[in-house]
Design an enzyme around this catalytic site. Sequence first.
Site, mmCIF file in Angstrom:
data_model
loop_
_atom_site.group_PDB
_atom_site.id
_atom_site.type_symbol
_atom_site.label_atom_id
_atom_site.label_comp_id
_atom_site.label_asym_id
_atom_site.label_seq_id
_atom_site.Cartn_x
_atom_site.Cartn_y
_atom_site.Cartn_z
ATOM 1 N N GLU A 34 0.877 -1.170 0.000
ATOM 2 C CA GLU A 34 0.000 0.000 0.000
ATOM 3 C C GLU A 34 0.919 1.225 0.000
ATOM 4 O O GLU A 34 1.819 1.317 0.846
ATOM 5 C CB GLU A 34 -0.891 0.013 1.238
ATOM 6 C CG GLU A 34 -1.809 1.227 1.206
ATOM 7 C CD GLU A 34 -2.823 1.289 2.336
ATOM 8 O OE1 GLU A 34 -2.840 0.403 3.196
ATOM 9 O OE2 GLU A 34 -3.598 2.267 2.323
ATOM 10 N N ARG A 271 5.658 -13.135 9.533
ATOM 11 C CA ARG A 271 6.152 -11.753 9.393
ATOM 12 C C ARG A 271 7.549 -11.638 9.974
ATOM 13 O O ARG A 271 7.912 -12.397 10.858
ATOM 14 C CB ARG A 271 5.295 -10.800 10.243
ATOM 15 C CG ARG A 271 3.965 -10.468 9.751
ATOM 16 C CD ARG A 271 3.292 -9.534 10.762
ATOM 17 N NE ARG A 271 3.676 -8.144 10.544
ATOM 18 C CZ ARG A 271 3.119 -7.381 9.620
ATOM 19 N NH1 ARG A 271 2.194 -7.840 8.825
ATOM 20 N NH2 ARG A 271 3.495 -6.126 9.487
ATOM 21 N N LYS A 281 3.920 0.844 9.606
ATOM 22 C CA LYS A 281 4.019 2.120 8.903
ATOM 23 C C LYS A 281 3.303 3.230 9.672
ATOM 24 O O LYS A 281 3.737 4.375 9.649
ATOM 25 C CB LYS A 281 3.435 1.991 7.490
ATOM 26 C CG LYS A 281 4.378 1.283 6.540
ATOM 27 C CD LYS A 281 3.838 1.265 5.131
ATOM 28 C CE LYS A 281 2.851 0.139 4.954
ATOM 29 N NZ LYS A 281 2.432 -0.077 3.571
#
Length: 572
Positions: A34, A271, A281
Amino acid sequence: MEEDKSLNFIEQIVEQDLQEGKNDKRIQTRFPPEPNGYLHIGHVKAICMDFGIAEKYNGVCNLRFDDTNPVKEDTEYVDSIQHDIHWLGFRWGNIYYASDYFQQLYDLAIRFIKEGKAYVDEQTAEQIAEQKGTPTEPGVASPYRDRPIEENLQLFEAMQRGEIEDGKMVLRAKIDMANPNMHFRDPIMYRIITTHPHHRTGRQWNVYPMYDFAHGQSDYFEGVTHSICTLEFVVHRPLYDYFIDQFAGDNFCGLSPYGKDYRPHQYEFNRLNITYTVMSKRKMLQLVKEGLVAGWDDPRMPTVCGLRRRGYTAQAIREFINKIGYTKVEGMIDLGLLEHTIRESLKNTAPRLCAIFDPVRLIITNYEGNGETISAENIDGVPELGTRQMPFGKELYIERGDFLEEADKNFYRLSPNGREVRLKSAYIIQATGCDKDENGNITTVYATYDPTSKSGTEGGNRKTKATINWVEKNSCIDVEARLYDRLFKVENPSAEEGDFRELLNPDSLKVVNCKAEQSLNEYMHPVQMIDGIAQVKHFQLLKQGYFVIDPDTDDRHLVLNRTASLKDNWQK
Ligand code: ATP
Ligand code: MG
């Protein structure tokens, strides 16, 4: 880079699929960031997987910007993401944007409504959340769940025309409010966003698809075969398949680029989490916006641009990712392993030079030479890496800690006690005394040298118990060295209660003004660019660590970043 000894579990799946001839033996992956922030090293783990699989199996990996939320997205991020992937050494097939599919997704949503599979809900986000139930208790149906199809259509179109205020309505899939998988309890498909223009589609859209209604479809529209993501999406996978099942198959209506019903499959790995940092983020943006770090590329940040500015190489970062591997269990990786990896890669390649961090003046009283230079190997014992010339003279700087006016017998460095000490690559000296200021601080150290003891000459073989670093006073250059420590005080800031900003390490940046030998100037030359990538020169400052020149450097002010100290406390 080390050759893989064994396949990771996703490579095993891919090889199996190839053997079975799935997707006509086509391998297609995507990396779907994104564009709402800069890439961090967690993303690199996904990048190495997505691009790595495509490279290894002759497939293609596309870059797809998952740009479905105009509130947070920006072209600045789109550009930085491309640059970072390129810098890491990966090449994509195509660049796509989820926003390319807004029309198709909208059409699909209309089709869902017409088939009685979606409805417009007028409840607030809180009400919807309250009605979700728990994994063991069914949820409560929305009072709008059985709205007539025609009304749903009209309202959804009104949402898109911008006639409905943000947050007042959403489009929900009508699936199953009692499903044990909470994601099936009438997930939101569309929301209204009128407050922000989209970075690509401007004001064209007032409704935006949610992740679950966009991701699988986008994969399908592109012909992705292996849609690889992280473990938190395991619970989304049935919904990913469900939405695709609703339109693909016999009546896939030409939405597949190959005119064939290739189904993408989602696979998940763990992850990357690293100690003493955050990898979200949202939190990183907060640090940047509030000035708690100097920007996304602050050398303390776990971002790709931060690591690059710090002096990490793409190769070392990829080696680190290769070392930690891919599994199906979440865990935490020691920051020490990342540091260990860059140290190992610079150890035998970065030329070494001298800088004095806490300088005190040294005068060699019996030195009468003029314009002498000392030839020093860039790495001791590795002549292939060349030599450099160090100006030598009567006045030098040495480390304050290398002199003691009164030393006990365990102190082997300089003290006016008759002990001999070698100036690295140069002569043997003996301290004779010092000057002090009114506060008792030493201002000048005095010594005599032995002219026959020069390194590399016959007399240069004489052993001393200690060797100390030095720079020549008139030729040395003033530099600012920025020394970094972990960004957070605690191992896992994300697991702590309260405000994560209070967990920042107040000592994560230390600035030291030091004196470096002249040859550091050679590292200042304009950075060479190859294929759009700056070729950074790494060097070791003796006893201090690995460094690079920081872009804050200008003609009058030289700034260095310490990539890593020399001390390695990483234990396997
Ligand atoms: P954040 O929570 O920091 O915003 P994100 O997952 O929302 O991260 P995306 O831009 O959506 O960020 O991520 C793009 C891809 O990178 C996804 O496939 C995601 O699974 C992967 N990714 C993100 N963070 C990590 C991580 N820490 N380790 C491995 N992969 C990650
Ligand atoms: Mg995301």
